[in-house]
Design an enzyme around this catalytic site. Structure first.
Site, PDB file in Angstrom:
ATOM      1  N   HIS A 520     -53.349 -21.737 -84.095  1.00  0.00           N
ATOM      2  CA  HIS A 520     -52.253 -21.208 -84.902  1.00  0.00           C
ATOM      3  C   HIS A 520     -50.890 -21.625 -84.347  1.00  0.00           C
ATOM      4  O   HIS A 520     -50.179 -22.419 -84.958  1.00  0.00           O
ATOM      5  CB  HIS A 520     -52.367 -19.681 -84.981  1.00  0.00           C
ATOM      6  N   HIS A 525     -47.027 -24.000 -85.954  1.00  0.00           N
ATOM      7  CA  HIS A 525     -45.640 -23.638 -85.652  1.00  0.00           C
ATOM      8  C   HIS A 525     -44.987 -24.642 -84.702  1.00  0.00           C
ATOM      9  O   HIS A 525     -43.913 -25.186 -84.964  1.00  0.00           O
ATOM     10  CB  HIS A 525     -45.591 -22.251 -85.008  1.00  0.00           C
ATOM     11  N   HIS A 711     -52.143 -24.173 -91.915  1.00  0.00           N
ATOM     12  CA  HIS A 711     -51.551 -22.920 -91.453  1.00  0.00           C
ATOM     13  C   HIS A 711     -52.100 -21.741 -92.247  1.00  0.00           C
ATOM     14  O   HIS A 711     -52.392 -20.678 -91.676  1.00  0.00           O
ATOM     15  CB  HIS A 711     -50.031 -22.957 -91.561  1.00  0.00           C
ATOM     16  N   ASN A 715     -53.975 -18.493 -90.602  1.00  0.00           N
ATOM     17  CA  ASN A 715     -53.025 -17.383 -90.500  1.00  0.00           C
ATOM     18  C   ASN A 715     -53.377 -16.192 -91.384  1.00  0.00           C
ATOM     19  O   ASN A 715     -53.441 -15.057 -90.907  1.00  0.00           O
ATOM     20  CB  ASN A 715     -51.606 -17.843 -90.843  1.00  0.00           C
ATOM     21  N   ILE A 859     -44.246 -17.757 -91.881  1.00  0.00           N
ATOM     22  CA  ILE A 859     -44.403 -16.483 -91.166  1.00  0.00           C
ATOM     23  C   ILE A 859     -45.433 -16.662 -90.058  1.00  0.00           C
ATOM     24  O   ILE A 859     -46.223 -17.601 -90.101  1.00  0.00           O
ATOM     25  CB  ILE A 859     -44.833 -15.353 -92.109  1.00  0.00           C
TER      26      ILE A 859
END
Length: 859
Positions: A520, A525, A711, A715, A859
């Protein structure tokens, strides 16, 4: 400036903007302090001044810039300044809180066609400029300038703010009149690499991760710098220019309130994640200390039923504790104020149908290919499993699992035959965790590094055959590992079953930590941020590739900055609630050493893990080894849709490979992304050279895949599966009880108590649930893959047509996924817990849905 207007002909424009509210939620990200008396008084004074300015009709000035007529210096003519007039009624397409204003410009034929404009804000407060549309230029179609940018008072800028029309141009195709303006804007975005960045700055620059620790506060809060060294390689993050710590001149001081990101990267007005910064700070500063005082440190739940009570009835708290943590109620309706159900969480999907299915071996195995971390399992190609750790440092780390361990449950097959038939698989966390066990297990041993071997059954499902639990050798790492091999119990109940359930928990803890930190954080990110920085520094907003990639960067730099300040920082939420503690992010640096950009493409990843074999006759050119592999099956559909869209778009602007090579902005973008953004890998031979259309298509497809579908896959299932801490604990606190100990006797008497005393305790479990519920929710203004935030993102009708095809394809894929989830022969689509695999369905409603692919890591 030259007197260019002669005939005083007027053209009308429509300006759409959002004014800054005195209590804008974008201020909340800084924490409660910004809403104090001083801040409110300041904004009220500013509002009075702004009101007077607006009354004089001198609030916001615009100057058109010609794309076809130049001055003596060869730059496009700049027109006179004109100001907003009265607000017009809301247009049907305007979003909430947006206002439309008329503006009239004087124009004549000698000016030519506008291609850009300057804007000056004379108010004290910033506003968000959405767009300017010119509707009635004689002899020309309407021109749209899509802006989507915060505009501060003109005195805050060294150069006037400029915006370009939404027509895409490669550098060599840019109208000559606008070339210098294009270059100047890029120069502004690059900055000079000096000084502290202020909130109104728009500068994108690189830095290492030197802001995770707080050595001035405590020696125990010092953290290594990630990036820029062979020992701790890492992607780069956005530079803030904050002062260094007194203790360590190479480390940056933690931000007291906010961490700088370019203003346009900050969450929008409606973004639910605006609450995240405030929420995480409130959680760290107010809630966690109170939880620890109330629950006592390390106190665990008493039973599985008590765990389920946090979904079914809530946890009762005394009034004084409620009042102490009530500020976080601003964040979400998680915390109630009636005292009865103050800590009541939504029921995770994994127990919505069956409360105990999570305990089965079938669900344990299924979640490796259809859960929240389905991208680690590999096909077993050699036996026994080998280690890649340096034997000079770690000794012999070869697995101790034997053929005898496996063949008792191989349905009559030998290990060699099962490997040959592609039916053995491994979930291997040995190398990731073994080097850190010596520090993780101090002062008290608490966990293992694990290897799990699984068998593909005739019905297409997986079953675990053996789990190896390894510890560091007590005499030193160079002596190898001390391992034990655990097998599924041969009885449906009793102490053997309890031991097996605990053994699986050690595997899941490895998986949960690896998922959060590597699958993740690192692979989405963290890996995406350098591309965001390079894009904004090197590709003009009118460059076609900037227009292609920009939607997939929305909110990422901001969410990453918030993560650095509250989630992954020293003493932050991840360190508190996950097994590796202070070594959590450092572990992701060790994994980044083996990160390979081309392998982030789904087909390459599946082939590398042995889960797919190239086959031109198979769908997508790949034969899946596990046919019912939901993540891979759905993911390949989405990957091919993304790549088809990217190719359709790219070939609109590049006809030959030579054009790729001659594009200076594109080449500089790739050079910076590789040599600076991912600079610790800059000399690796696997980087695409960006010399061909194929390389550009593949590279852009990987970036979009990571930011959107990948993602989403890792997520938005966090709470549906991990919301039940029993199913996905994030830490263990003791090793397997040994026979003859009081812990073993207790395990024989009360299996639930033994399990709960081993896994994540109550306080950390509530921290986990609070955070992953926020992270698993979709905001009301989310923009999903196959859609755009604004229909006027380009004036190129060819691109719009291609994008519509992409949107239609995503809708088709979603319908196909829904049909597959109803197929009774596809047992892995639902599993024992009856949770359909919908994480790669593109669309979603707001909230906690276990589906939806946002365009970006938002997010």
């Amino acid at each position: 400036m030259f007197p260019i207007f002669k005939k005083k002909q007027k053209i009308r424009g429509t300006v759409v903007l959002m004014s800054k509210n005195a209590l804008d939620l974008n201020d909340i990200k800084a924490g409660p302090s910004v809403i104090g008396a001083f801040g409110l008084a300041r904004d009220m004074v500013g509002s009075v001044v702004d009101g007077a300015t607006a009354f004089l009709s001198r609030s916001v000035g615009f100057q058109l810039i010609s794309a076809t007529k130049t001055d003596r210096m060869g730059n496009g003519f700049v027109g006179d300044q004109f100001f907003l007039e009265k607000r017009i009624p809301l247009l049907p397409t305007l979003a909430a809180r947006q206002d439309a204003f008329n503006i009239y410009f004087e124009w004549d034929n000698d000016f030519g066609v506008p291609g850009a404009f300057y804007i000056k804000n004379y108010m004290q407060a910033e506003f968000y400029l959405v767009s300017l549309t010119l509707d009635d230029i004689p002899g020309h179609d309407s021109i749209t300038f899509l802006c989507n940018s915060w505009v501060y008072n003109a005195k805050q800028y060294r150069k006037d703010r400029i915006f370009f029309a939404n027509k895409p141009y490669l550098p060599n195709e840019m109208p000559q009149a606008l070339v210098n303006y294009r270059d100047q804007e890029l120069d502004t975005l690059r900055g000079d690499g000096k000084g502290k960045r202020e909130e109104w700055d728009r500068v994108y620059d690189y830095d290492v991760y030197n802001d995770l620790g707080d050595p001035d506060k405590s020696r125990g809060l010092a953290r290594p710098i990630l990036g820029g060294s062979k020992k701790f390689p890492y992607p780069r993050r956005g530079r803030t220019g904050r002062k260094t710590t007194k203790t360590d001149s190479a480390s940056e001081r933690p931000a007291p309130d906010t961490t700088y990101v370019p203003r346009d990267e900050v969450f929008g007005h409606l973004k639910q994640a605006d609450f995240l910064g405030f929420g995480l700070k409130g959680l760290n500063q107010n809630v966690v200390p109170q939880f620890r005082n109330f629950f006592d440190f390390d106190k665990e739940f008493d039973s599985f039923e008590e765990v389920r009570c946090i979904f079914e009835g809530g946890i009762k708290l005394p009034t004084d504790l409620i009042s102490a943590i009530s500020p976080i109620a601003v964040v979400k309706e998680l915390f109630r104020t009636d005292g009865e159900q103050f800590l009541k969480f939504p029921t995770p999907h994994v127990i919505q149908v069956d409360k105990s299915a999570w305990m089965t071996d079938e669900e344990f195995a299924r979640e490796m290919i259809a859960g929240v971390n389905p991208c680690v399992i590999q096909r077993l190609k050699e036996f026994p499993p080998q280690s890649k750790l340096d034997p000079n440092v770690y000794g012999d780390q070869t697995s101790t699992i034997t053929k005898e361990h496996l063949e008792i449950n191989l349905d009559g097959l030998s290990v060699e035959k099962a490997i040959q038939d592609e039916r053995l698989f491994i979930l291997d966390y040995h190398d990731a965790f073994l080097p850190y066990l010596k520090v993780i297990n101090k002062p008290v041993p608490k966990s293992y590094a694990t290897r799990t071997i699984l068998f593909l059954k005739d019905d297409g499902t997986l079953k675990p055959l053996a789990i190896e639990l390894s510890l560091s050798h007590p005499d030193g790492e160079k002596f190898g590992a001390v391992s034990k091999v655990m097998l599924p119990p041969d009885e449906p109940s009793g102490v053997k079953k309890t031991i097996w359930q605990l053994t699986k928990a050690y595997v899941v803890v490895n998986d949960a930590c690896y998922h959060q930190l590597m699958s993740h954080w690192l692979n989405t990110h963290c890996a995406i941020e350098p591309f965001i920085i390079a894009t904004n520094r090197c590709l003009s907003v009118v460059h076609p590739i900037h227009k292609l990639l920009q939607p997939h960067y929305r909110d990422t730099m901001n969410i990453n900055a918030l993560a650095r300040s509250s989630l992954i920082s020293a003493g932050g939420i991840i360190e508190q609630a996950f097994l590796p503690g202070e070594y959590a992010v450092e572990m992701s640096s060790a994994v980044y050493k083996d990160w390979v950009f081309p392998d982030q493409a789904l087909p390459a990843d599946l082939i590398k893990r042995g889960l797919a074999v190239e086959d031109p006759s198979a769908p997508h050119g790949l034969r899946l080894v596990i046919k019912d592999y939901p993540y891979a099956v759905d993911g390949l559909e989405v990957w091919d849709a993304i790549k088809t869209w990217v190719k359709d778009y790219v070939i609109l602007y590049y006809k030959t490979d030579a054009e790729i090579q001659r594009d200076p902005e594109l080449q500089e973008f790739w050079k910076e992304a590789v040599e600076i953004g991912h600079g610790d890998h800059k000399n690796k031979p696997w980087w695409p050279k960006m010399n061909s259309i194929d390389e550009l298509v593949e590279s852009c497809s990987i970036i979009i895949w990571l930011a959107s579908a990948f993602h989403a896959a890792v997520n938005f299932g966090q709470y549906p599966y991990g919301g039940l801490i029993l199913n996905r604990p994030t830490m263990t606190r003791r090793l397997l009880p040994e026979k003859g100990t009081k812990e073993y006797d207790e395990m024989e008497k009360n299996d639930q108590k033994a399990y709960l005393k081993t896994i994540t305790p109550k306080t950390e479990a509530l921290i986990d649930l609070t955070v992953i519920e926020i992270l698993s929710r979709h905001a009301s203004d989310e923009v999903y893959l196959g859609t755009r935030e604004n229909k006027d993102w380009t004036s190129d009708e060819r691109a719009i047509t291609a994008f519509k095809r992409f949107g239609n394809k995503m809708a088709e894929i979603e319908e196909k996924i829904e049909r597959k989830n109803k197929d009774p022969d596809l047992l892995n689509r639902l599993g024992p817990a009856k949770v359909p695999y919908t994480l790669l369905c593109a669309t979603s409603k707001e909230g906690l849905t276990n589906r939806g692919i946002p365009n970006s890591v938002s997010i």
